[in-house]
Write an enzyme that holds these catalytic residues in place. Structure first.
Site, PDB file in Angstrom:
ATOM      1  N   LYS A 199      61.647  28.685  25.622  1.00  0.00           N
ATOM      2  CA  LYS A 199      60.370  28.989  26.260  1.00  0.00           C
ATOM      3  C   LYS A 199      59.800  27.717  26.897  1.00  0.00           C
ATOM      4  CE  LYS A 199      58.821  30.562  22.346  1.00  0.00           C
ATOM      5  NZ  LYS A 199      58.110  31.230  21.240  1.00  0.00           N
TER       6      LYS A 199
ATOM      7  N   THR B  89      45.323  31.836  24.493  1.00  0.00           N
ATOM      8  CA  THR B  89      46.754  32.178  24.393  1.00  0.00           C
ATOM      9  C   THR B  89      47.246  32.192  22.946  1.00  0.00           C
ATOM     10  OG1 THR B  89      47.293  29.832  24.702  1.00  0.00           O
ATOM     11  CG2 THR B  89      47.267  31.231  26.671  1.00  0.00           C
TER      12      THR B  89
ATOM     13  N   GLY C 278      48.780  33.333  19.694  1.00  0.00           N
ATOM     14  CA  GLY C 278      49.679  34.427  19.348  1.00  0.00           C
ATOM     15  C   GLY C 278      50.763  34.710  20.367  1.00  0.00           C
ATOM     16  N   THR C 279      50.884  33.864  21.384  1.00  0.00           N
ATOM     17  CA  THR C 279      51.852  34.121  22.454  1.00  0.00           C
ATOM     18  C   THR C 279      53.281  34.242  21.920  1.00  0.00           C
ATOM     19  OG1 THR C 279      50.452  32.841  23.956  1.00  0.00           O
ATOM     20  CG2 THR C 279      52.686  33.308  24.680  1.00  0.00           C
ATOM     21  N   GLY C 280      53.696  33.280  21.100  1.00  0.00           N
ATOM     22  CA  GLY C 280      55.074  33.272  20.611  1.00  0.00           C
ATOM     23  C   GLY C 280      55.381  34.450  19.711  1.00  0.00           C
ATOM     24  N   CYS C 281      54.455  34.782  18.806  1.00  0.00           N
ATOM     25  CA  CYS C 281      54.636  35.931  17.918  1.00  0.00           C
ATOM     26  C   CYS C 281      54.759  37.213  18.737  1.00  0.00           C
ATOM     27  CB  CYS C 281      53.442  36.065  16.971  1.00  0.00           C
ATOM     28  SG  CYS C 281      53.049  34.588  16.018  1.00  0.00           S
TER      29      CYS C 281
END
Length: 263
Positions: free
Chosen positions: A173, A204, A206-209
């Site tokens: 990412k 932003t 919580g983007t990865g989860c």
């Protein structure tokens, strides 16, 4: 039957990341979400004020309870906190006949550590080898491999370094790089470059989860890895654009953005 996805992760009391983000994403994408809670955090828009991991036996019991009765079409991992939890979860996933999306969570959006340094080797040697897709961000790539990415061209080097540990696919990412949000998905042979406009929105959390859960949802529906990742990227880009202020710090992405758009 509705596809079933199991998230193995920590609880975010603020509702923006972790188990809460995972379940919201799964609901939004039309799958049935289930959970194995690995840790409880006291967390809000300003940061993580405390974290308490659950005993390994509690994590193992939750996992077996769900998988042995209900079954799963995909598993997704997030915060695992300790080497003991990493190794137990890796063993459980390795014995489960379902694709696994491994989000090697190291630090929170605010820079709070969510993984003990002693657990890094377990992530490398136990968890990554059971991954259908691993989804590290650039900080996690540096943590795991020592490769520091400062340009889009270096994403290939980062991907190769992570693939050395055994995941079938890796999604590097590149959201921390300047310019468009560019990610690289590869299995070491095929390359898929995913680009999206960068939205001027600091909310932003919580983007990865959310991205990892969206990938797992696509895999549970039977999509191939490139199609699942492409659909997840589209979903999370919309969620970032619609992210909203919450509390006094960084707010969450909007998991329900498609419903509010009437789409």
């Amino acid at each position: 039957m509705i596809p079933r996805v199991l998230t193995v992760a920590g609880s975010d009391s603020g509702g923006g990341a972790g188990i809460q983000a995972d379940l919201k994403t799964m609901l939004a994408l039309g799958v049935h979400g289930m959970s194995v809670i690995t840790a409880v955090t006291a967390q809000n828009s300003l940061g993580v004020q405390g974290a308490w991991e659950l005993p390994v036996e509690a994590v193992r019991a939750q996992y077996r309870s769900v998988v042995d009765d209900i079954g799963v079409q995909a598993v997704k991992t997030g915060m695992l906190a300790s080497a003991e939890l990493v190794e137990a979860v890796a063993e459980l996933i390795g014995a489960t006949d379902a694709p696994a999306v491994i989000d090697p969570v190291g630090v929170s959006k605010h820079g709070d550590s969510l993984l003990a340094s002693s657990a890094l080797e377990s992530v490398r040697t136990k968890l990554l080898p059971v991954a259908t897709v691993a989804t590290p961000n650039l900080d996690e790539v540096a943590q795991l491999t020592g490769v520091h990415v400062e340009s889009e061209e270096q994403l290939r080097q980062a991907a190769a370094a992570v693939l050395e540990y055994g995941p079938s696919w890796v999604l590097i990412k590149g959201g921390h790089l300047p310019g468009d949000a560019v990610d690289l998905l590869t299995d070491g042979a095929a390359e898929h470059w995913l680009r999206a406009p960068r939205h001027d929105n600091r909310h932003t959390h919580g983007t990865g989860c959310t991205l990892a859960s969206a990938i797992a949802s696509g895999l549970a529906k039977g999509l191939a890895v490139p199609e699942a990742v492409t659909a997840a990227k589209e979903y999370v880009t919309g969620a970032i654009e619609a992210g909203f202020a919450l509390g006094g710090g960084i707010g969450p992405v909007d998991h329900g953005w498609r419903f509010r758009d009437g789409a």
